[in-house]
Scaffold this active site. Structure first.
Site: not given
Ligand SMILES: *Cc1c(COP(=O)(O)O)cnc(C)c1O
Length: 407
Positions: A137, A202
């Site tokens: 991200y 993630d």
């Molecule tokens: C949006 C996103 C984030 C960050 O999250 P927020 O809630 O916007 O801080 C991290 N990892 C991925 C894969 C995302 O899509």
């Protein structure tokens, strides 16, 4: 990778935790974190907005504060102060731990707050070096690359992880499927390559419905809860599902730095979880169909759709991607993903704008790439809109002429 159609937890999950009952994911989604409600005489979870909690025994409070400072375990009884814990947020944490099949989970104000807490918790042990695989991200990439928290990062491909490890490596970080290209990594192989260094996966795009990384060897499973877990585009949050030892350090970090999830957000996220499996499966079915149609469309150069499925599609157009964004009518042109409605965005302009253009392109994020988050609309309505937007791309006024002709 796991099958996308499983209803019950399966053995290949290699579940690290012995849970009281082996219930299916869809059942856990509506019951986890709510087991005590009937006994309390309630049906919906109570929402506790307290910032502080009264106690007439300050010796006991002192002991509870000492215990939290020493090991980060959740205090018995009510929290002392809202930054230390909140009962409504704790329900969400219990539920996500059950869905990801980890011992614990710690919730934060956003996905980026969750990632920051993980990095800070590792940094305080003197382990500032991170090994990471692109793409991530955009803001995660930026947080590491800019060294905002004092990290040094080595970017590598999955095959290079073992070689990139150093004595001061505190974390290996991957996304699978990755934002925005939907590139997948073999989490089990990557976890093996990490040895004793914790792997952070993630899991925002896959959700526990499609993939549970803890069972594949990831020690930390991160979510931007803002996306699928909330699922309605109206709440921001982040969460890390992990073992209790990690969770204790993360709770202490959250207490020290203050990136707490608001109780109302905790309530909405818990509510979102109850429909997570149904939403993800329904949107995935539409996404699979749209990916198939896009792949056969002469206006589209490439389609990326993950092997494990999901509701995200990445595709490259032959023409101008900005014209496609300008051409949608039903689909919302907006960053973010995982909502009940369909969103489209141009990563090179928005979600990954903050990443250096060369690094971005090297990671497979071409300037022609569009990222589609498929929602719960009827698939034919979505296709009609996409088809119109791709037609609009063929020239200014084309869509308008079409619409006028269609009246
Ligand atoms: C949006 C996103 C984030 C960050 O999250 P927020 O809630 O916007 O801080 C991290 N990892 C991925 C894969 C995302 O899509």
């Amino acid at each position: 990778m796991e099958s996308r159609t499983h209803g019950a937890y399966d053995a290949q999950d290699g579940c690290p935790v012995d849970l009281p009952a082996r219930r299916s994911l869809t059942t856990e989604a509506v019951h986890a974190g709510r087991e005590d409600l009937a006994e309390l005489g309630l049906h919906a979870p109570p929402l506790d907005f307290s910032t502080t909690y009264p106690s007439y025994d300050s010796r006991d409070e002192a002991a509870r504060i000492d215990a939290f400072a020493a090991d980060g375990a959740e205090p018995d009884g009510p929290p002392v102060y809202g930054r230390l814990g909140n009962p409504t947020v704790a329900r969400f944490e219990t539920a996500i731990a059950r869905l990801e099949r980890t011992e614990s989970a710690v919730a934060f104000a956003s996905g980026m707050a969750a990632l920051s807490a993980v990095l800070l918790a590792r940094n305080t042990l003197g382990l500032r070096h991170v090994v990471a695989v692109r793409p991530l991200y955009g803001c995660s990439d930026h947080l590491l690359t800019a060294g905002l928290l004092g990290n040094e990062v080595t970017w590598t491909d999955p095959a290079g992880i073992a070689e990139a490890l150093r004595p001061d490596t505190g974390l290996v970080m991957v996304e699978s499927p990755a934002n925005p290209t939907l590139a997948e990594v073999d989490l089990r192989a990557v976890a093996h390559a990490c040895g004793s260094v914790p792997l952070l996966a993630d899991n925002t795009f896959a959700t526990p419905v499609l993939q549970r990384p803890a069972g594949l060897g990831a020690r930390l499973v991160l979510h931007s809860a803002t996306k699928y877990l909330g699922g309605h585009g109206d709440v921001m949050g982040g969460v890390v599902a992990c073992d209790e030892e990690m969770a204790r350090r993360l709770r202490q970090m959250r207490f020290a730095t203050g990136a707490v999830l608001h109780p109302l957000a905790g309530y909405l996220l818990l509510r979102g979880l109850s429909t997570l499996p149904v939403r993800v499966r329904a949107a995935s079915a539409s996404a699979e169909e749209l990916a198939r149609r896009l792949a056969g469309d002469p206006r589209v150069a490439h389609v990326h759709y993950p092997r494990i499925g999901g509701a995200m599609i990445a595709f490259e157009v032959h023409g101008d991607p900005h014209a496609v964004i300008g051409g949608v009518r039903l689909i919302t042109p907006a960053v973010s993903l995982g909502s009940v409605d369909t969103l489209i965005q141009h990563p090179a302009s928005i979600s990954h704008r903050i990443v250096d253009a060369t690094d971005r392109r090297d990671a497979g994020v071409s300037d022609k790439l569009l990222r589609l988050s498929v929602g719960l609309e009827d698939v034919e309505d979505l296709w009609a809109d996409l088809d119109g937007a791709l037609e609009a791309e063929r020239g200014p006024g084309h869509r308008l002429r079409q619409e006028v002709a269609g009246r």
